[in-house]
Design an enzyme around this catalytic site. Structure first.
Site, PDB file in Angstrom:
ATOM      1  N   GLU A   1      70.655  41.432  49.172  1.00  0.00           N
ATOM      2  CA  GLU A   1      71.584  40.427  48.656  1.00  0.00           C
ATOM      3  C   GLU A   1      72.236  39.602  49.761  1.00  0.00           C
ATOM      4  O   GLU A   1      72.581  38.446  49.566  1.00  0.00           O
ATOM      5  CB  GLU A   1      72.680  41.106  47.809  1.00  0.00           C
ATOM      6  CG  GLU A   1      72.208  41.673  46.482  1.00  0.00           C
ATOM      7  CD  GLU A   1      71.698  43.108  46.559  1.00  0.00           C
ATOM      8  OE1 GLU A   1      71.374  43.593  47.672  1.00  0.00           O
ATOM      9  OE2 GLU A   1      71.631  43.749  45.499  1.00  0.00           O
TER      10      GLU A   1
ATOM     11  N   GLU B   1      69.280  49.355  42.741  1.00  0.00           N
ATOM     12  CA  GLU B   1      70.492  49.910  42.113  1.00  0.00           C
ATOM     13  C   GLU B   1      70.160  50.590  40.789  1.00  0.00           C
ATOM     14  O   GLU B   1      70.697  51.653  40.468  1.00  0.00           O
ATOM     15  CB  GLU B   1      71.523  48.793  41.908  1.00  0.00           C
ATOM     16  CG  GLU B   1      72.091  48.305  43.240  1.00  0.00           C
ATOM     17  CD  GLU B   1      72.901  47.031  43.121  1.00  0.00           C
ATOM     18  OE1 GLU B   1      72.417  46.068  42.475  1.00  0.00           O
ATOM     19  OE2 GLU B   1      74.019  46.984  43.674  1.00  0.00           O
TER      20      GLU B   1
ATOM     21  N   ALA C   1      68.109  41.368  40.362  1.00  0.00           N
ATOM     22  CA  ALA C   1      68.603  40.511  39.298  1.00  0.00           C
ATOM     23  C   ALA C   1      67.926  39.152  39.433  1.00  0.00           C
ATOM     24  O   ALA C   1      67.478  38.773  40.520  1.00  0.00           O
ATOM     25  CB  ALA C   1      70.112  40.383  39.386  1.00  0.00           C
TER      26      ALA C   1
ATOM     27  N   GLY D   1      69.217  44.644  42.540  1.00  0.00           N
ATOM     28  CA  GLY D   1      69.506  45.330  41.278  1.00  0.00           C
ATOM     29  C   GLY D   1      68.415  46.318  40.892  1.00  0.00           C
ATOM     30  O   GLY D   1      68.673  47.287  40.175  1.00  0.00           O
TER      31      GLY D   1
HETATM   32  N1  DAK Z   1      64.624  36.772  40.632  1.00  0.00           N
HETATM   33  C1  DAK Z   1      63.832  35.815  40.073  1.00  0.00           C
HETATM   34  N2  DAK Z   1      62.536  35.639  40.374  1.00  0.00           N
HETATM   35  C2  DAK Z   1      62.004  36.450  41.290  1.00  0.00           C
HETATM   36  C3  DAK Z   1      62.751  37.470  41.934  1.00  0.00           C
HETATM   37  C4  DAK Z   1      64.128  37.618  41.558  1.00  0.00           C
HETATM   38  N3  DAK Z   1      64.917  38.590  42.072  1.00  0.00           N
HETATM   39  N4  DAK Z   1      61.945  38.111  42.804  1.00  0.00           N
HETATM   40  C5  DAK Z   1      60.742  37.510  42.707  1.00  0.00           C
HETATM   41  N5  DAK Z   1      60.764  36.514  41.806  1.00  0.00           N
HETATM   42  C6  DAK Z   1      59.684  35.625  41.424  1.00  0.00           C
HETATM   43  C7  DAK Z   1      59.330  34.648  42.558  1.00  0.00           C
HETATM   44  O1  DAK Z   1      60.218  33.527  42.543  1.00  0.00           O
HETATM   45  C8  DAK Z   1      57.930  34.268  42.177  1.00  0.00           C
HETATM   46  O2  DAK Z   1      57.975  33.358  41.107  1.00  0.00           O
HETATM   47  P1  DAK Z   1      56.941  32.100  41.036  1.00  0.00           P
HETATM   48  O3  DAK Z   1      57.128  31.374  42.298  1.00  0.00           O
HETATM   49  O4  DAK Z   1      55.580  32.772  40.931  1.00  0.00           O
HETATM   50  O5  DAK Z   1      57.363  31.379  39.800  1.00  0.00           O
HETATM   51  C9  DAK Z   1      57.347  35.569  41.627  1.00  0.00           C
HETATM   52  O6  DAK Z   1      58.489  36.365  41.261  1.00  0.00           O
HETATM   53  C10 DAK Z   1      56.554  36.343  42.665  1.00  0.00           C
HETATM   54  O7  DAK Z   1      57.348  36.471  43.840  1.00  0.00           O
HETATM   55  P2  DAK Z   1      56.839  36.083  45.307  1.00  0.00           P
HETATM   56  O8  DAK Z   1      55.863  34.966  45.237  1.00  0.00           O
HETATM   57  O9  DAK Z   1      58.047  35.893  46.141  1.00  0.00           O
HETATM   58  O10 DAK Z   1      56.062  37.415  45.714  1.00  0.00           O
HETATM   59  P3  DAK Z   1      55.894  38.035  47.169  1.00  0.00           P
HETATM   60  O11 DAK Z   1      54.951  39.173  46.969  1.00  0.00           O
HETATM   61  O12 DAK Z   1      55.554  36.983  48.167  1.00  0.00           O
HETATM   62  O13 DAK Z   1      57.325  38.617  47.570  1.00  0.00           O
HETATM   63  C11 DAK Z   1      59.385  39.830  47.144  1.00  0.00           C
HETATM   64  C12 DAK Z   1      57.877  39.668  46.817  1.00  0.00           C
HETATM   65  C13 DAK Z   1      59.946  40.874  46.177  1.00  0.00           C
HETATM   66  C14 DAK Z   1      59.552  40.351  48.577  1.00  0.00           C
HETATM   67  C15 DAK Z   1      60.099  38.466  47.003  1.00  0.00           C
HETATM   68  O14 DAK Z   1      59.772  37.944  45.704  1.00  0.00           O
HETATM   69  C16 DAK Z   1      61.586  38.565  47.094  1.00  0.00           C
HETATM   70  O15 DAK Z   1      62.128  38.654  48.191  1.00  0.00           O
HETATM   71  N6  DAK Z   1      62.275  38.500  45.936  1.00  0.00           N
HETATM   72  C17 DAK Z   1      63.721  38.462  45.899  1.00  0.00           C
HETATM   73  C18 DAK Z   1      64.303  39.825  46.139  1.00  0.00           C
HETATM   74  C19 DAK Z   1      65.811  39.799  46.121  1.00  0.00           C
HETATM   75  O16 DAK Z   1      66.468  39.065  46.887  1.00  0.00           O
HETATM   76  N7  DAK Z   1      66.399  40.607  45.238  1.00  0.00           N
HETATM   77  C20 DAK Z   1      67.844  40.698  45.150  1.00  0.00           C
HETATM   78  C21 DAK Z   1      68.348  39.730  44.111  1.00  0.00           C
HETATM   79  S1  DAK Z   1      70.129  39.806  43.932  1.00  0.00           S
HETATM   80  C22 DAK Z   1      75.191  43.094  39.039  1.00  0.00           C
HETATM   81  C23 DAK Z   1      73.983  43.687  38.770  1.00  0.00           C
HETATM   82  C24 DAK Z   1      72.908  43.435  39.592  1.00  0.00           C
HETATM   83  C25 DAK Z   1      73.007  42.536  40.640  1.00  0.00           C
HETATM   84  C26 DAK Z   1      74.225  41.949  40.888  1.00  0.00           C
HETATM   85  C27 DAK Z   1      75.308  42.208  40.074  1.00  0.00           C
HETATM   86  N8  DAK Z   1      76.337  43.350  38.229  1.00  0.00           N
HETATM   87  C28 DAK Z   1      76.302  44.474  37.295  1.00  0.00           C
HETATM   88  C29 DAK Z   1      77.536  42.628  38.344  1.00  0.00           C
HETATM   89  C30 DAK Z   1      71.829  42.315  41.438  1.00  0.00           C
HETATM   90  C31 DAK Z   1      71.652  41.305  42.309  1.00  0.00           C
HETATM   91  C32 DAK Z   1      70.325  41.139  42.909  1.00  0.00           C
HETATM   92  O17 DAK Z   1      69.429  41.894  42.669  1.00  0.00           O
END
Ligand code: DAK
Length: 259
Positions: free
Chosen positions: A133, A113, A66, A110
């Site tokens: 998360e 998921e 997300a 997400g």
């Molecule tokens: N959200 C927003 N932007 C994201 C992102 C995300 N989840 N993941 C990556 N980006 C963006 C980065 O900020 C970066 O943007 P700029 O800096 O270029 O503007 C760009 O994508 C490229 O990312 P990186 O520079 O970080 O690329 P790397 O190759 O170095 O790393 C990575 C890739 C995937 C390992 C890293 O980006 C990362 O760790 N991303 C976050 C992953 C994460 O924590 N995902 C979980 C998010 S929480 C629900 C439904 C769903 C959810 C909750 C509730 N309900 C139905 C109630 C879900 C929650 C989640 O998913």
């Protein structure tokens, strides 16, 4: 219908393909994207020519979760009262035809998921799955703590949810999260091959098989077996059952009419 955050196309006039399209944010899932995804899947589900759907992303990411930026400022009151993105995340569960996730690169949070909400996952060898998360001070919110243990068992699900570590494609296949792993450049061929194979069977039978397998995750074994038995009996009312068995006996290819 035109979309901004996904693209849609069909293959062989019978497979509906949805490609997530937010490359700058690594396909991070936001409200608008989930709305579009739900609409596209529902339209394919309602189209009698479509027998199966495939959801995919890009080589680098299926979806990195997300959109963290969009979530960062929310308060408890806002997410609770507003039932944060529950409305459109659940739409995929109402799709009755089979949906395959073709995953390459990151499928995190997400994104993992969403892949698990599909009926099965075919992964490229560069796929990485995770529920990170915990690193953000939250827990999975779209079924990760429920579907992951059902797929890979408690030990690995706890490990992933508590440490936030990623699982590579080999481990994911070994653990039962994905059904097949293929070379990255073969991912779409493999997913489309499976989808076309599904489309060529009776839609009534593939929908019934999906519904029945999903029952295995709800309720008791005896209720599930009874549900399966009733659907099995019901399929003898279809022309496709006659065609399938007649074709086998006559040693010819079945020509299902989805009726
Ligand atoms: N959200 C927003 N932007 C994201 C992102 C995300 N989840 N993941 C990556 N980006 C963006 C980065 O900020 C970066 O943007 P700029 O800096 O270029 O503007 C760009 O994508 C490229 O990312 P990186 O520079 O970080 O690329 P790397 O190759 O170095 O790393 C990575 C890739 C995937 C390992 C890293 O980006 C990362 O760790 N991303 C976050 C992953 C994460 O924590 N995902 C979980 C998010 S929480 C629900 C439904 C769903 C959810 C909750 C509730 N309900 C139905 C109630 C879900 C929650 C989640 O998913």
């Amino acid at each position: 219908m035109s979309y901004e955050l996904i693209t849609i196309r069909t293959e062989a006039d019978k497979v509906g393909i949805v490609t997530l399209n937010r490359p700058k944010q690594l396909y991070a899932l936001n409200d608008a994207l989930m709305d579009e995804l739900g609409q596209a899947l529902k339209a394919f589900d309602a189209d009698p020519a479509i027998g199966c759907m495939v959801i995919t992303g890009s080589e680098k990411a299926f979806a990195a979760g997300a959109d963290i930026g969009a979530m960062a400022g929310y308060s408890f009151a806002e997410v609770y009262r507003g039932d944060y993105i529950t409305r459109n995340w659940e739409q995929i569960r109402s799709i009755r035809k089979p949906v395959i996730a073709a995953v390459s690169g990151f499928a995190l949070g997400g994104g993992c998921e969403l892949a698990m909400m599909c009926d099965f996952i075919i992964a490229a060898d560069n796929a990485r799955f995770g529920q990170p998360e915990i690193k953000l001070g939250i827990i999975p919110g779209a079924g990760g703590t429920q579907r992951l243990p059902r797929a890979v068992g408690k030990a690995k699900a706890m490990d992933m949810a508590l440490t936030g570590r990623m699982m590579d494609a080999t481990e994911a296949e070994r653990a039962g999260l994905v059904s097949r792993v293929v070379a990255l450049d073969k991912l779409m061929d493999e997913a489309l091959g499976a989808a076309i194979q599904i489309c060529d069977y009776s839609q009534l039978a593939t929908m019934a098989a999906k519904e029945s397998v999903n029952r295995a995750f709800e309720g008791s074994l005896s209720d599930g077996v009874m549900f399966e038995r009733r659907l099995f009996h019901a399929l003898f009312a279809t022309a496709d059952q006659k065609e399938g068995m007649d074709a086998f006996v006559a040693k010819r290819k079945a020509n299902f009419k989805h009726a």
